[in-house]
Design a protein around this motif. Structure first.
Motif, PDB file in Angstrom:
ATOM      1  N   UNK A 158      46.127  30.780  20.101  1.00 30.62           N
ATOM      2  CA  UNK A 158      47.000  29.614  20.249  1.00 30.62           C
ATOM      3  C   UNK A 158      48.448  30.053  20.434  1.00 30.62           C
ATOM      4  N   UNK A 159      48.874  31.080  19.698  1.00 28.91           N
ATOM      5  CA  UNK A 159      50.231  31.596  19.835  1.00 28.91           C
ATOM      6  C   UNK A 159      50.466  32.127  21.246  1.00 28.91           C
ATOM      7  N   UNK A 160      49.474  32.825  21.787  1.00 24.57           N
ATOM      8  CA  UNK A 160      49.593  33.347  23.159  1.00 24.57           C
ATOM      9  C   UNK A 160      49.691  32.215  24.172  1.00 24.57           C
ATOM     10  N   UNK A 161      48.960  31.127  23.923  1.00 23.58           N
ATOM     11  CA  UNK A 161      48.955  29.995  24.843  1.00 23.58           C
ATOM     12  C   UNK A 161      50.197  29.124  24.702  1.00 23.58           C
ATOM     13  N   UNK A 162      50.915  29.290  23.580  1.00 26.94           N
ATOM     14  CA  UNK A 162      52.119  28.503  23.364  1.00 26.94           C
ATOM     15  C   UNK A 162      51.863  27.048  23.053  1.00 26.94           C
ATOM     16  N   UNK A 163      50.660  26.728  22.592  1.00 28.58           N
ATOM     17  CA  UNK A 163      50.319  25.336  22.315  1.00 28.58           C
ATOM     18  C   UNK A 163      50.600  24.937  20.877  1.00 28.58           C
ATOM     19  N   UNK A 164      50.396  23.663  20.603  1.00 28.02           N
ATOM     20  CA  UNK A 164      50.575  23.127  19.256  1.00 28.02           C
ATOM     21  C   UNK A 164      49.260  23.036  18.508  1.00 28.02           C
ATOM     22  N   UNK A 165      48.186  22.871  19.237  1.00 30.09           N
ATOM     23  CA  UNK A 165      46.866  22.835  18.616  1.00 30.09           C
ATOM     24  C   UNK A 165      45.806  23.148  19.664  1.00 30.09           C
ATOM     25  N   UNK A 166      44.649  23.558  19.200  1.00 29.09           N
ATOM     26  CA  UNK A 166      43.580  23.880  20.135  1.00 29.09           C
ATOM     27  C   UNK A 166      42.301  24.238  19.407  1.00 29.09           C
ATOM     28  N   UNK A 167      41.222  24.280  20.164  1.00 25.90           N
ATOM     29  CA  UNK A 167      39.920  24.679  19.641  1.00 25.90           C
ATOM     30  C   UNK A 167      39.456  25.894  20.444  1.00 25.90           C
ATOM     31  N   UNK A 168      39.081  26.952  19.748  1.00 25.35           N
ATOM     32  CA  UNK A 168      38.685  28.197  20.392  1.00 25.35           C
ATOM     33  C   UNK A 168      37.316  28.626  19.891  1.00 25.35           C
ATOM     34  N   UNK A 169      36.473  29.043  20.826  1.00 21.87           N
ATOM     35  CA  UNK A 169      35.194  29.635  20.446  1.00 21.87           C
ATOM     36  C   UNK A 169      35.425  31.103  20.099  1.00 21.87           C
ATOM     37  N   UNK A 170      34.821  31.528  18.977  1.00 24.18           N
ATOM     38  CA  UNK A 170      35.011  32.893  18.503  1.00 24.18           C
ATOM     39  C   UNK A 170      33.658  33.558  18.309  1.00 24.18           C
ATOM     40  N   UNK A 171      33.537  34.765  18.847  1.00 22.89           N
ATOM     41  CA  UNK A 171      32.362  35.610  18.627  1.00 22.89           C
ATOM     42  C   UNK A 171      32.801  36.783  17.764  1.00 22.89           C
ATOM     43  N   UNK A 172      32.106  37.007  16.650  1.00 22.04           N
ATOM     44  CA  UNK A 172      32.499  38.068  15.723  1.00 22.04           C
ATOM     45  C   UNK A 172      31.334  39.006  15.467  1.00 22.04           C
ATOM     46  N   UNK A 173      31.649  40.273  15.270  1.00 23.58           N
ATOM     47  CA  UNK A 173      30.624  41.258  14.939  1.00 23.58           C
ATOM     48  C   UNK A 173      29.810  40.797  13.729  1.00 23.58           C
ATOM     49  N   UNK A 174      28.563  41.208  13.703  1.00 19.29           N
ATOM     50  CA  UNK A 174      27.700  40.857  12.587  1.00 19.29           C
ATOM     51  C   UNK A 174      27.077  39.481  12.681  1.00 19.29           C
ATOM     52  N   UNK A 175      27.444  38.726  13.731  1.00 21.55           N
ATOM     53  CA  UNK A 175      26.982  37.336  13.856  1.00 21.55           C
ATOM     54  C   UNK A 175      26.688  37.042  15.322  1.00 21.55           C
ATOM     55  N   UNK A 176      25.487  36.541  15.609  1.00 24.94           N
ATOM     56  CA  UNK A 176      25.115  36.235  16.988  1.00 24.94           C
ATOM     57  C   UNK A 176      25.667  34.891  17.461  1.00 24.94           C
ATOM     58  N   UNK A 177      25.984  34.009  16.522  1.00 23.94           N
ATOM     59  CA  UNK A 177      26.443  32.669  16.897  1.00 23.94           C
ATOM     60  C   UNK A 177      27.895  32.689  17.339  1.00 23.94           C
ATOM     61  N   UNK A 178      28.221  31.791  18.267  1.00 29.73           N
ATOM     62  CA  UNK A 178      29.611  31.559  18.659  1.00 29.73           C
ATOM     63  C   UNK A 178      30.147  30.424  17.797  1.00 29.73           C
ATOM     64  N   UNK A 179      31.290  30.666  17.146  1.00 24.96           N
ATOM     65  CA  UNK A 179      31.796  29.739  16.144  1.00 24.96           C
ATOM     66  C   UNK A 179      33.058  29.039  16.637  1.00 24.96           C
TER      67      UNK A 179
END
Length: 271
Positions: A78-99
């Motif tokens: 969000x900081x990189x995008x310069x926005x005030x709010x947003x929803x981001x999909x995150x993929x993290x090690x150890x977990x197959x689901x996108x959160x």
């Protein structure tokens, strides 16, 4: 090797986010060097990458899952995008689901980030001997990390090292990539978390723990068969936790959230 990084503070769980691409084979050794840098008192290292049209990717130093690092990565996006709010999909090690992570800017370098946590593979009540008496723990097997939650009448004067030693003996022989202990006082809404990561051979009594908080929410929901929503104070900050159950009382969703502070991007040369 020149590394760009920033220090994130997600509710006290200070995390170094590496923004420069690094081969996975170097993650553990580089993390040890970064954690040893003077002036940085971090508990963990995550490697963040971003590619158009794909979820944010977070690879933790030992391949474990981390909810707080995932929240921090979403705040960075969000900081990189310069926005005030947003929803981001995150993929993290150890977990197959996108959160999905929901982020809002609160001020200069400060954000509030909530993330839906992965569904536990299993939640079970177990008995572990403490001072020669059986004590009830809840084993919460999350993708990438297993937490052992023990509810206590009070955290005051509690010998946390004794409990950790007991847990170490209990899990001896199991091939767990990462495991944690959560000592929790539900009356005061307080918890003390510890996490051990096998591949980096690191143990931290963490200032806050996202997956540990999710484990508490799961244990509470599975024992009461009711929705859970509360704040959980931890040594370095407070996290909101929530769990949703079905009409039959079955666990459906878990969320955690709270403040995230991002430092400036820094550059360091590692030999």
């Amino acid at each position: 090797m020149t590394i760009d990084y920033l220090v994130a503070d997600p509710s006290g769980n200070t995390t170094i986010l590496v923004l420069t691409p690094v081969a996975k084979a170097q993650h553990s050794s580089l993390a040890a060097q970064l954690l040893a840098l003077p002036g940085i008192e971090a508990e963990q290292v995550g490697y963040v990458s971003r590619e158009a049209g794909k979820p944010l990717r977070v690879d933790m130093m030992g391949g474990e899952f981390c909810g707080n690092a995932s929240r921090s990565a979403a705040a960075w996006a969000l900081a990189c995008d310069g926005g005030e709010q947003g929803v981001y999909d995150v993929s993290c090690s150890g977990c197959d689901a996108v959160l999905p992570a929901k982020v809002a800017r609160k001020g200069e370098g400060t954000y509030e980030a909530f993330i839906e946590m992965p569904y536990p593979e299993d939640v079970s009540g177990i008995l572990i001997a403490v001072d020669d008496f059986p004590a009830r723990f809840f084993r919460v097997d999350l993708p990438g990390i297993t937490h052992f939650v023990h509810f206590v009448p009070s955290l005051e004067g509690l010998d946390k090292e004794k409990y950790w030693t007991i847990l170490q003996d209990y899990v001896d022989g199991e091939d767990l990539p990462a495991y944690g202990l959560v000592l929790c006082d539900t009356k005061k809404g307080e918890m003390i978390p510890a996490v051990y990561v096998r591949d980096t051979d690191t143990l931290y009594w963490e200032n806050s723990c996202g997956s540990g908080s999710a484990a508490v929410a799961a244990a509470l929901a599975c024992t009461t068969h009711k929705n859970v929503a509360c704040y959980m104070k931890q040594p370095g900050g407070t996290l909101a936790i929530a769990a949703k159950v079905s009409e039959k009382g079955d666990l459906q969703q878990i969320f955690i959230g709270g403040p995230v502070t991002l430092g400036e991007v820094e550059t360091v040369t590692i030999s």
